[in-house]
Design an enzyme around this catalytic site. Structure first.
Site, short mmCIF file in Angstrom:
data_model
loop_
_atom_site.label_atom_id
_atom_site.label_comp_id
_atom_site.label_asym_id
_atom_site.label_seq_id
_atom_site.Cartn_x
_atom_site.Cartn_y
_atom_site.Cartn_z
N HIS A 1 -19.74 28.03 -5.66
CA HIS A 1 -21.14 28.41 -5.96
C HIS A 1 -21.76 27.33 -6.85
O HIS A 1 -21.49 27.27 -8.04
CB HIS A 1 -21.17 29.76 -6.69
CG HIS A 1 -22.55 30.25 -7.01
ND1 HIS A 1 -22.94 31.54 -6.77
CD2 HIS A 1 -23.64 29.64 -7.56
CE1 HIS A 1 -24.20 31.70 -7.15
NE2 HIS A 1 -24.64 30.56 -7.64
N HIS B 1 -25.48 24.78 -7.56
CA HIS B 1 -26.86 24.37 -7.26
C HIS B 1 -26.96 22.86 -7.39
O HIS B 1 -26.76 22.31 -8.47
CB HIS B 1 -27.84 25.04 -8.24
CG HIS B 1 -27.80 26.52 -8.17
ND1 HIS B 1 -28.64 27.25 -7.36
CD2 HIS B 1 -26.98 27.43 -8.77
CE1 HIS B 1 -28.36 28.54 -7.47
NE2 HIS B 1 -27.35 28.67 -8.31
N LYS C 1 -27.04 33.79 1.55
CA LYS C 1 -27.17 34.18 0.15
C LYS C 1 -28.29 35.21 0.00
O LYS C 1 -29.42 34.96 0.41
CB LYS C 1 -27.48 32.95 -0.71
CG LYS C 1 -27.70 33.25 -2.18
CD LYS C 1 -26.41 33.62 -2.90
CE LYS C 1 -26.66 34.09 -4.34
NZ LYS C 1 -26.80 33.00 -5.29
N HIS D 1 -26.36 37.76 -5.18
CA HIS D 1 -26.78 37.77 -6.59
C HIS D 1 -27.01 39.24 -6.91
O HIS D 1 -28.02 39.82 -6.54
CB HIS D 1 -28.06 36.95 -6.79
CG HIS D 1 -28.49 36.90 -8.22
ND1 HIS D 1 -28.48 35.74 -8.97
CD2 HIS D 1 -28.91 37.89 -9.06
CE1 HIS D 1 -28.88 36.02 -10.20
NE2 HIS D 1 -29.16 37.31 -10.28
N HIS E 1 -21.04 35.11 -9.38
CA HIS E 1 -21.09 35.10 -10.85
C HIS E 1 -20.97 36.50 -11.46
O HIS E 1 -21.92 37.03 -12.01
CB HIS E 1 -22.33 34.37 -11.38
CG HIS E 1 -23.61 34.60 -10.60
ND1 HIS E 1 -24.12 35.85 -10.36
CD2 HIS E 1 -24.47 33.74 -10.02
CE1 HIS E 1 -25.25 35.74 -9.68
NE2 HIS E 1 -25.47 34.47 -9.45
N ASP F 1 -21.69 28.08 -10.61
CA ASP F 1 -23.13 28.35 -10.76
C ASP F 1 -23.80 27.29 -11.62
O ASP F 1 -24.80 27.55 -12.29
CB ASP F 1 -23.39 29.75 -11.33
CG ASP F 1 -24.83 30.20 -11.10
OD1 ASP F 1 -25.50 29.62 -10.22
OD2 ASP F 1 -25.28 31.12 -11.80
O1 DOR Z 1 -28.72 30.85 -14.21
C1 DOR Z 1 -29.01 30.76 -13.03
N1 DOR Z 1 -29.57 29.64 -12.51
N2 DOR Z 1 -28.78 31.81 -12.24
C2 DOR Z 1 -29.20 31.83 -10.97
O2 DOR Z 1 -29.01 32.83 -10.33
C3 DOR Z 1 -29.97 30.69 -10.40
C4 DOR Z 1 -29.71 29.45 -11.11
C5 DOR Z 1 -30.70 28.36 -10.78
O3 DOR Z 1 -30.93 28.12 -9.60
O4 DOR Z 1 -31.24 27.75 -11.69
ZN ZN Z 2 -26.41 30.46 -8.64
#
Ligand code: DOR
Ligand code: ZN
Length: 344
Positions: free
Chosen positions: A13, A15, A99, A136, A174, A247
């Site tokens: 997971h 980004h 997702k 989520h 998470h 995450d």
């Molecule tokens: O803390 C987070 N940041 N939780 C999420 O679900 C998304 C992520 C983000 O994309 O910045």
């Molecule tokens: Zn995330």
């Protein structure tokens, strides 16, 4: 033990963002992880198979030469996602999951799911075609306290989905609460959970007591200390239902240190060292390899990743910032000392 060798880990997971951010983030992730499941909450979100493949190409273009890195893609589920799009995604190598962001739950979730009934046909198609559902898990209603949103989602939404779709593979992303841990532990086969490094290291006092620390602000928000204990127990227990998902979520410094700051902790360059710290404190370093590499690979039914990563016991100071295009990116533990370091 002063050296830990892991099979090249799988971040289930992460980004990576898009555009100029990829130039910083992809090399960080690809250095320590052989494979990563890339979240689709871009602006606009990645809602189609074609969009996912184009995004995958942009990611691959930033992988340093000589480094093996496999990005796995997920589609962003919306009320309008069709069963045909699900079927197309399932037939496409490299696209493995969908997702589900409840609309309004977090960063770039505005296009997310407004009610579970609206995605009923898509869920049936996912179950039929073998695409995983990544969740989520938070309700978003104003009347539900932000600290209770995960537990409420499990009762109100996820438990019925898991029961109704008996063959659907589901990952509670998470996990942040003892209720989330119990949910995953006691669910039917085919249900798992990812756990971040920051939720293993911190609880809500770290975020809020005395002063506010915006770089610890993430969603789902850090919970009270006993929940963190439950997460540590789950992660280090050797249960194949719990595996690594950082995450890691980069935001420019200005979007974190401000009025209405964004949620997200950037851990990609330090994640392995952070998890090692947690596993060592729990006396479970021997279980880190399965948590970081083996369990997610098995759950996703993937081939093992070639190669290894070695961590050495060696103090080092995390950089204050990294460049993020023309802006600054502050990593978790910036300027602090870590005890495990990637050996080159
Ligand atoms: O803390 C987070 N940041 N939780 C999420 O679900 C998304 C992520 C983000 O994309 O910045
Ligand atoms: Zn995330």
């Amino acid at each position: 033990m002063d050296v830990i060798t892991l099979r090249r880990p799988f971040d289930a997971h992460v980004h990576l963002r898009d555009g100029v951010a990829l130039e910083t983030v992809v090399p960080h992730v690809a250095r320590d992880f052989g494979r990563a499941l890339v979240m689709p909450n871009l602006t606009p979100p990645v809602t189609t198979t074609d969009g996912a493949l184009a995004y995958r190409d942009r990611i691959l273009a930033q992988v340093p030469s000589g480094v093996d890195f496999e990005p796995l893609m997920a589609l962003y589920l919306t009320d309008a996602t069709t069963p045909e799009e699900i079927e197309r995604a399932a037939a496409t190598p490299g696209v493995v999951a969908v997702k589900l962001y409840p609309a309004g739950a977090t960063t770039n979730s505005d296009a997310g799911v407004t009610s579970i009934e609206r995605v009923a046909d898509a869920l049936v198609a996912m179950e039929e075609h073998g695409l995983l559902l990544l969740v989520h898990g938070e309700v978003t209603r104003d009347d539900v306290d932000v600290f209770d949103r995960e537990a409420r989602y499990l009762d109100e939404v996820l438990a019925p989905v898991v029961e109704k779709h008996a063959r659907l593979k589901v990952v509670l992303e998470h996990v942040t609460t003892a209720q989330g841990v119990d949910f995953v532990k006691s669910a039917r086969d085919g249900v798992a959970g990812t756990i971040t490094a920051h939720h293993l290291l911190y609880h809500r006092n770290h975020l809020l007591a005395g002063r506010i620390r915006p770089h610890l602000y993430c969603l789902p928000i850090l919970k009270a200390a006993p929940h963190r204990e439950a997460l540590i127990e789950a992660a280090t227990s050797g249960s194949p239902r719990f595996f690594l998902g950082t995450d890691s979520a980069p935001h420019p410094r200005g979007a974190k240190e401000c009025h209405e700051g964004c949620a997200g902790c950037y851990t990609s360059p330090t994640a392995l060292a952070l998890y090692a710290e947690v596993f060592e404190a729990a006396g479970a370093l021997g279980r880190l390899d399965d948590f970081a590499s083996g369990f997610a690979t098995a759950f996703y039914g993937l081939d093992p990743i070639d190669g290894e990563v070695t961590l050495r016991r060696e103090e080092w100071t995390v950089p204050a910032t990294y460049a993020l295009g023309a802006e600054e990116l502050v990593p978790l533990r910036a300027n602090e000392t870590l005890t495990w370091r990637r050996a080159d």
